[in-house]
Design an enzyme around this catalytic site. Structure first.
Site, PDB file in Angstrom:
ATOM      1  N   ARG A 240       0.916  -0.972   0.041  1.00 26.34           N
ATOM      2  CA  ARG A 240      -0.130   0.076  -0.039  1.00 26.34           C
ATOM      3  C   ARG A 240       1.090   1.293   0.051  1.00 26.34           C
ATOM      4  O   ARG A 240       1.871   1.214   0.897  1.00 26.34           O
ATOM      5  CB  ARG A 240      -0.965   0.028   0.966  1.00 26.34           C
ATOM      6  CG  ARG A 240      -2.052  -1.097   1.267  1.00 26.34           C
ATOM      7  CD  ARG A 240      -3.099  -0.707  -0.010  1.00 26.34           C
ATOM      8  NE  ARG A 240      -4.216  -1.869  -0.026  1.00 26.34           N
ATOM      9  CZ  ARG A 240      -4.158  -2.855  -0.408  1.00 26.34           C
ATOM     10  NH1 ARG A 240      -2.960  -3.050  -1.402  1.00 26.34           N
ATOM     11  NH2 ARG A 240      -5.188  -3.721  -0.730  1.00 26.34           N
ATOM     12  N   GLU A 269      -3.995   6.942  -6.569  1.00 27.54           N
ATOM     13  CA  GLU A 269      -3.869   6.323  -7.951  1.00 27.54           C
ATOM     14  C   GLU A 269      -4.937   6.710  -8.954  1.00 27.54           C
ATOM     15  O   GLU A 269      -6.018   6.390  -8.601  1.00 27.54           O
ATOM     16  CB  GLU A 269      -3.842   4.497  -7.665  1.00 27.54           C
ATOM     17  CG  GLU A 269      -2.369   4.302  -6.974  1.00 27.54           C
ATOM     18  CD  GLU A 269      -2.383   2.743  -6.916  1.00 27.54           C
ATOM     19  OE1 GLU A 269      -3.152   1.907  -7.192  1.00 27.54           O
ATOM     20  OE2 GLU A 269      -1.567   2.438  -5.964  1.00 27.54           O
ATOM     21  N   HIS A 288       1.055  -0.119 -10.009  1.00 27.25           N
ATOM     22  CA  HIS A 288       0.241  -0.989  -9.390  1.00 27.25           C
ATOM     23  C   HIS A 288      -0.173  -2.371 -10.227  1.00 27.25           C
ATOM     24  O   HIS A 288      -1.128  -2.664 -10.718  1.00 27.25           O
ATOM     25  CB  HIS A 288      -0.970  -0.689  -8.924  1.00 27.25           C
ATOM     26  CG  HIS A 288      -1.484  -1.163  -7.654  1.00 27.25           C
ATOM     27  ND1 HIS A 288      -1.937  -0.629  -6.677  1.00 27.25           N
ATOM     28  CD2 HIS A 288      -1.631  -2.544  -7.233  1.00 27.25           C
ATOM     29  CE1 HIS A 288      -2.725  -1.184  -5.544  1.00 27.25           C
ATOM     30  NE2 HIS A 288      -2.146  -2.482  -6.163  1.00 27.25           N
TER      31      HIS A 288
END
Length: 333
Positions: A240, A269, A288
């Site tokens: 995270r 994001e 990610h």
């Protein structure tokens, strides 16, 4: 298709079934009425509220599911996480609404571990800088760090952490781990030395993060914590983004206290153009993609579909999530 669903199953995560037919085959087998969200995820609570008014099930990625989303979904029986981390879902609100939450533990463990080690190697051997300077016409033979004989400290020793430990051991690293929630035998089984967080920070050459956000939302690696790290050590974050104080990390990268930082997750994001790590040296940044492998895509999609279908049929799911071990979640019927 109606089947077990008795209504629409709304999928918001863009990567669902994107690189594998297996999740779509699972949908066919379970006879679910699966519908994509109208907007591309990740969705805000306001966007989710517009999607779930008729839904009996919701399958999400990193979309924020709060109490207002649950209030807007009177028919909702189950929320499926296309992945493992469930800190984007208000578990207490779901329990109070009688909505079961399920996830897919282990489905992406190997993929995320592969990426974590890839990022570690890229940072330690300065691969991006070598590629960039070569393309610019230079022939700079940059020196980096070997993994053999170095200490790899894992913050969090769940399934992904253990997969990273096995890969690190294969490179000849000494593996240490901090995880206060696991018994000693879990560490001993993998030949990993358990240690406190302060000791891990002070002694590790490389640190890899594999934990959810702290309950208070504060960064685990604050400026103070980062400053206690071994000078020149590198950090890998595939967990995270909020676990690291990015502004502090950028300062310590510039000063040389941090050797490198490799990150696949960020506080916001997509990341904004003024994110402090974008201008910091010795960084490897990816959007990610930890679970973006063919195997993980197949497993996560299939597993979440089958567990959602079980809940809709009134059967106990294989991987339920409770807000507290002592809490029993009642499912809407």
């Amino acid at each position: 298709m109606t089947g077990a669903g008795l209504g629409p199953v709304v999928v918001t995560t863009p990567s669902f079934g994107l690189y594998s037919d297996a999740p779509w085959q699972a949908i066919e087998a379970e006879q679910l009425d699966v519908r994509r969200s109208r907007a591309k995820g990740p969705l805000s609570p306001a966007q989710l509220r517009e999607e779930v008014t008729e839904a009996v099930a919701l399958i999400v990625g990193v979309d924020r599911v709060d109490a207002s989303v649950l209030a807007a979904a009177p028919h909702l029986k189950v929320i499926g996480k296309h992945g493992v981390g469930i800190d984007n879902i208000d578990l207490q609100a779901a329990a109070e609404a009688g909505v079961t939450v399920v996830r897919t533990p282990g489905a992406n463990s190997r993929a995320v571990a592969d990426l974590a080690v890839t990022l570690l190697l890229a940072g330690a051997r300065k691969l991006l800088e070598a590629d960039r300077t070569l393309r610019a016409g230079a022939w700079n033979q940059l020196f980096g760090q070997e993994m053999h004989g170095r200490t790899l400290g894992l913050i969090g020793f769940g399934q992904i952490g253990r997969e990273v430990a096995r890969r690190g051991a294969g490179f000849g690293c000494e593996i240490t781990a901090y995880d206060p929630f696991l018994p000693e035998e879990v560490f001993a089984r993998d030949g990993v030395r358990r240690c406190s967080l302060p000791e891990l920070l002070a002694t590790s050459d490389f640190i890899s993060l594999h934990v959810p956000m702290p309950p208070d939302g504060s960064p685990l690696l604050s400026r103070e914590a980062l400053e206690t790290m071994k000078p020149g050590a590198g950090v890998v974050n595939t967990s995270r983004g909020g676990l690291i104080d990015s502004a502090a990390a950028a300062d310590l990268l510039r000063s040389g206290h941090l050797g490198f930082l490799a990150a696949d997750a960020f506080e916001e994001e997509p990341i904004p153009p003024d994110h402090p790590l974008l201008s910091a040296p010795n960084t490897v940044l990816t959007p990610h993609i930890g679970a973006c492998s063919d195997g993980a895509n197949a497993a996560m999609g299939s597993d979440v579909i089958h567990d959602v279908a079980r809940v809709l049929r009134g059967e106990p799911p294989h991987h339920p999530v409770s807000p507290d071990p002592s809490t029993t979640t009642q499912t809407r019927h």
